[in-house]
Scaffold this motif. Structure first.
Motif, PDB file in Angstrom:
ATOM      1  N   LEU A  79     -32.945  21.561  40.399  1.00 54.55           N
ATOM      2  CA  LEU A  79     -32.682  20.473  39.460  1.00 54.55           C
ATOM      3  C   LEU A  79     -32.247  21.040  38.112  1.00 54.55           C
ATOM      4  O   LEU A  79     -31.303  20.562  37.480  1.00 54.55           O
ATOM      5  N   THR A  86     -23.772  21.561  35.000  1.00 53.88           N
ATOM      6  CA  THR A  86     -23.006  20.405  34.544  1.00 53.88           C
ATOM      7  C   THR A  86     -22.599  20.538  33.081  1.00 53.88           C
ATOM      8  O   THR A  86     -21.490  20.185  32.710  1.00 53.88           O
ATOM      9  N   ASN A 173     -24.832   8.809  29.470  1.00 57.16           N
ATOM     10  CA  ASN A 173     -24.878   8.515  30.896  1.00 57.16           C
ATOM     11  C   ASN A 173     -25.909   9.403  31.580  1.00 57.16           C
ATOM     12  O   ASN A 173     -26.370  10.383  31.009  1.00 57.16           O
ATOM     13  N   VAL A 174     -26.227   9.039  32.824  1.00 58.29           N
ATOM     14  CA  VAL A 174     -27.293   9.746  33.532  1.00 58.29           C
ATOM     15  C   VAL A 174     -26.745  11.001  34.202  1.00 58.29           C
ATOM     16  O   VAL A 174     -25.880  10.920  35.068  1.00 58.29           O
ATOM     17  N   VAL A 175     -27.235  12.161  33.807  1.00 55.35           N
ATOM     18  CA  VAL A 175     -26.814  13.421  34.416  1.00 55.35           C
ATOM     19  C   VAL A 175     -27.729  13.748  35.591  1.00 55.35           C
ATOM     20  O   VAL A 175     -27.286  14.170  36.641  1.00 55.35           O
ATOM     21  N   VAL A 177     -31.488  12.458  37.717  1.00 60.73           N
ATOM     22  CA  VAL A 177     -32.631  11.558  37.880  1.00 60.73           C
ATOM     23  C   VAL A 177     -33.565  12.178  38.898  1.00 60.73           C
ATOM     24  O   VAL A 177     -33.116  12.731  39.894  1.00 60.73           O
TER      25      VAL A 177
ATOM     26  N   GLN B 245     -32.949  10.468  43.551  1.00 58.26           N
ATOM     27  CA  GLN B 245     -32.733  11.828  43.110  1.00 58.26           C
ATOM     28  C   GLN B 245     -31.262  12.085  42.876  1.00 58.26           C
ATOM     29  O   GLN B 245     -30.440  11.843  43.733  1.00 58.26           O
ATOM     30  N   LYS B 246     -30.958  12.545  41.672  1.00 59.48           N
ATOM     31  CA  LYS B 246     -29.591  12.952  41.369  1.00 59.48           C
ATOM     32  C   LYS B 246     -29.715  14.325  40.731  1.00 59.48           C
ATOM     33  O   LYS B 246     -30.029  14.426  39.554  1.00 59.48           O
ATOM     34  N   PRO B 247     -29.521  15.380  41.504  1.00 58.99           N
ATOM     35  CA  PRO B 247     -29.739  16.707  40.944  1.00 58.99           C
ATOM     36  C   PRO B 247     -28.536  17.196  40.142  1.00 58.99           C
ATOM     37  O   PRO B 247     -27.759  18.005  40.602  1.00 58.99           O
ATOM     38  N   GLY B 248     -28.390  16.719  38.933  1.00 57.66           N
ATOM     39  CA  GLY B 248     -27.285  17.167  38.082  1.00 57.66           C
ATOM     40  C   GLY B 248     -25.949  16.627  38.547  1.00 57.66           C
ATOM     41  O   GLY B 248     -25.894  15.634  39.276  1.00 57.66           O
ATOM     42  N   GLY B 249     -24.873  17.274  38.167  1.00 62.11           N
ATOM     43  CA  GLY B 249     -23.539  16.810  38.534  1.00 62.11           C
ATOM     44  C   GLY B 249     -22.997  15.816  37.530  1.00 62.11           C
ATOM     45  O   GLY B 249     -23.588  15.614  36.474  1.00 62.11           O
ATOM     46  N   SER B 250     -21.860  15.198  37.870  1.00 64.78           N
ATOM     47  CA  SER B 250     -21.200  14.280  36.936  1.00 64.78           C
ATOM     48  C   SER B 250     -22.124  13.163  36.493  1.00 64.78           C
ATOM     49  O   SER B 250     -22.846  12.605  37.318  1.00 64.78           O
ATOM     50  N   PRO B 251     -22.085  12.811  35.209  1.00 60.67           N
ATOM     51  CA  PRO B 251     -22.900  11.693  34.743  1.00 60.67           C
ATOM     52  C   PRO B 251     -22.452  10.372  35.373  1.00 60.67           C
ATOM     53  O   PRO B 251     -21.260  10.185  35.616  1.00 60.67           O
ATOM     54  N   VAL B 252     -23.398   9.498  35.660  1.00 63.72           N
ATOM     55  CA  VAL B 252     -23.054   8.174  36.194  1.00 63.72           C
ATOM     56  C   VAL B 252     -23.589   7.092  35.258  1.00 63.72           C
ATOM     57  O   VAL B 252     -24.555   7.309  34.532  1.00 63.72           O
ATOM     58  N   THR B 253     -22.953   5.929  35.283  1.00 69.18           N
ATOM     59  CA  THR B 253     -23.400   4.814  34.445  1.00 69.18           C
ATOM     60  C   THR B 253     -24.446   3.995  35.188  1.00 69.18           C
ATOM     61  O   THR B 253     -24.625   4.152  36.391  1.00 69.18           O
ATOM     62  N   ALA B 254     -25.096   3.111  34.464  1.00 66.93           N
ATOM     63  CA  ALA B 254     -26.123   2.251  35.065  1.00 66.93           C
ATOM     64  C   ALA B 254     -25.494   1.340  36.121  1.00 66.93           C
ATOM     65  O   ALA B 254     -26.115   1.067  37.153  1.00 66.93           O
ATOM     66  N   MET B 257     -25.098   3.161  39.335  1.00 68.67           N
ATOM     67  CA  MET B 257     -26.393   3.299  39.999  1.00 68.67           C
ATOM     68  C   MET B 257     -26.727   2.016  40.758  1.00 68.67           C
ATOM     69  O   MET B 257     -27.193   2.064  41.896  1.00 68.67           O
TER      70      MET B 257
END
Lengths: 217, 284
Positions: A79, A86, A173-175, A177, B245-254, B257
């Motif tokens: 993680l 990123t 934004n969410v990188v 979770v 679970q989102k282990p990093g990578g490109s950011p996403v918006t709500a 999701m």
């Protein structure tokens, strides 16, 4: 106990940068009683079998406070590494390696968030080029559905869900979770909006820490 | 020269091999993937329950080419003193060199460890098997269920296949009836009578890949995984969420999701219907 569990903002944070002499960047971060030390080496020489021709290889070593690292630590390590990949502009340093060591000093809750924040501070300290900054915020949901930010380990044990978010500093934004437990989509979204608001405090804290460091030197 | 007979076909193959990213982009512009799937479409899922006769419960899952097998073995154990009436659930995921050249023989690699941890977290957080149900005699004897998940063919999206095979195997698990003999302090098993394991909830996993920082599609193959700029895994537990679970990578918006959540819940219904159908066909 009663005043600690009513907390709706982050615990007090304090950080110290460049406290180790050998690494290119290092940071110790306290979030409440939780403490994590991070060190960055790089860009440096890379092992041939890990070489990537278009970017730097990012390696993260997560050290637990005691004992040998197991599956949980590996998962944590991934993680942290993916979050680091990123934000780091690794294409600036092809065929090299960036190595990060994250040492847990004390776990009093919100450990993953503290690891990521201290990693970000160590990267800032090393002066490596980054796409943006990241802020990790942890929160728990109790059985009544109330959200508690930056939970202590006691609160984590009695929680219905534990959620860690990582936001970028540009669009928030969410990188990353990591959310476990039992919760509805609405509760998840509520946690996200609370954590997103709180992430502004962490970005502010980064700025203060860097200002303090640059004034001194 | 085969190139003169079908020049278009050769050109397609060489573009796919030399510039996979451009090849994918051309397809995704039209909201379709090279294998003909839409963005929200899973690969055909095949489920076989009870394929290992020596295990207490077992299932084989094929998700396109990804093949995963799960076997549940039950053994006796003494419980921990701090939790005298709790049994044990021990999941383990193995990614052997058999399934892909990416994996080497020897101790489990990073991906296998991360997957094992993921399966363990899903098992514990979803509470699909109550650990108290595995108790035979408080403080003396409990069941330990070894959930061994073996990947036979790796073509991407191992988390979804693992969780599906685990749930199907747990649902088919039959434990022998056991009596604890107080005098001899030994268990007495009934070789004929078996009882099904009580499953309280149904965790179902859905994995999404992020392409070019903005496009999301479900169930990535191994090539799509290597091109993706990030992944999101959502485990639903009936009407709630159990793990995101989102282990990093490109950011996403709500909003992105929320689209994922909707798809994950509809997938959960599809999967549970499939499991029910197969279990029903076995009983008949």
């Amino acid at each position: 106990m009663s005043n600690s569990s009513k907390r709706s903002n982050l615990r007090v944070m304090s950080a110290e940068l460049s406290l180790l002499s050998r690494p290119d960047g290092s940071a110790t971060l306290f979030q409440g009683d939780t403490c994590v030390m991070s060190a960055v080496y790089g860009p440096g020489e890379v092992r041939i079998n890990k070489e990537q021709i278009d970017r730097a290889t990012v390696e993260v070593i997560y050290k637990p406070r005691s004992g040998l690292p197991g599956c949980t630590e590996k998962s944590q390590e991934r993680l942290i590494r993916n979050t680091c990949e990123t934000v780091l502009l690794s294409s600036l340093h092809p065929r090299s390696s960036v190595s990060l060591t994250v040492q847990e000093m004390q776990n009093s809750g919100s450990l993953l968030a503290c690891c990521i924040n201290s990693m970000c501070l160590a990267l800032l300290d090393s002066g490596m080029s980054m796409k943006c900054l990241v802020a990790a915020v942890h929160c728990v949901l109790d059985f009544e559905g109330a959200v508690f930010l930056d939970a202590t380990d006691k609160e984590e044990k009695g929680a219905q869900a534990c959620v860690t978010f990582v936001f970028d500093s540009v669009d928030k934004n969410v990188v990353m979770v990591h959310a476990v437990g039992k919760y509805s989509v609405e509760q998840f979204n509520k946690c996200m909006s609370v954590c997103r608001t709180a992430s502004a405090d962490i970005f502010h804290f980064y700025r203060e820490t860097m200002t303090k460091k640059l004034k001194r030197s | 020269m085969y190139s003169s007979s079908k020049p278009a076909e050769t050109a397609k193959i060489s573009v796919r091999a030399a510039r996979p990213l451009e090849y994918y982009r051309k397809f995704l512009e039209k909201d379709v993937r090279p294998d003909g799937r839409e963005l929200g479409e899973f690969r055909p899922t095949i489920l076989n329950i009870g394929c290992i006769s020596t295990a207490e419960g077992s299932a084989l899952v094929k998700l396109g080419n990804t093949t995963v097998m799960c076997g549940i073995k039950a053994e006796f154990a003494t419980p921990k003193t701090e939790e005298p009436s709790n049994g044990y659930l021990v999941p383990n995921v193995e990614l052997s060199p058999l399934c892909s050249p990416m994996f080497r023989p020897g101790p489990p690699g990073e991906q296998a460890q991360v997957l094992s941890h993921f399966v363990n977290e899903v098992l514990n957080q979803s509470c699909c098997v109550r650990k108290e149900d595995l108790c035979i005699k408080t403080g003396k004897l409990v069941w330990v269920l070894y959930c061994d998940i073996l990947c036979l063919d790796y073509d991407g999206n191992a988390p979804d296949a693992c969780i599906l095979s685990l749930l199907a195997a747990l649902k088919s698990t039959m434990l022998p009836a056991v009596k604890y003999n107080e005098e001899t302090e030994k268990p007495e098993t009934d070789s004929v009578k078996t009882e099904p394991l009580h499953i309280l909830s149904n965790p179902v996993s859905s994995t999404f890949a992020i392409f070019d920082d903005h496009l999301l599609f479900v169930d990535p193959t191994v090539q799509e995984e290597s091109l993706a700029t990030g992944t999101v895994t959502i485990v639903t537990n009936d009407n709630d969420l159990c793990l995101v679970q989102k282990p990093g990578g490109s950011p996403v918006t709500a909003d992105q999701m929320n689209t994922c959540f909707e798809r994950a819940f509809s997938r959960s219904k599809e999967v549970l219907r499939l499991i029910d159908e197969i279990l029903h066909s076995i009983e008949r």
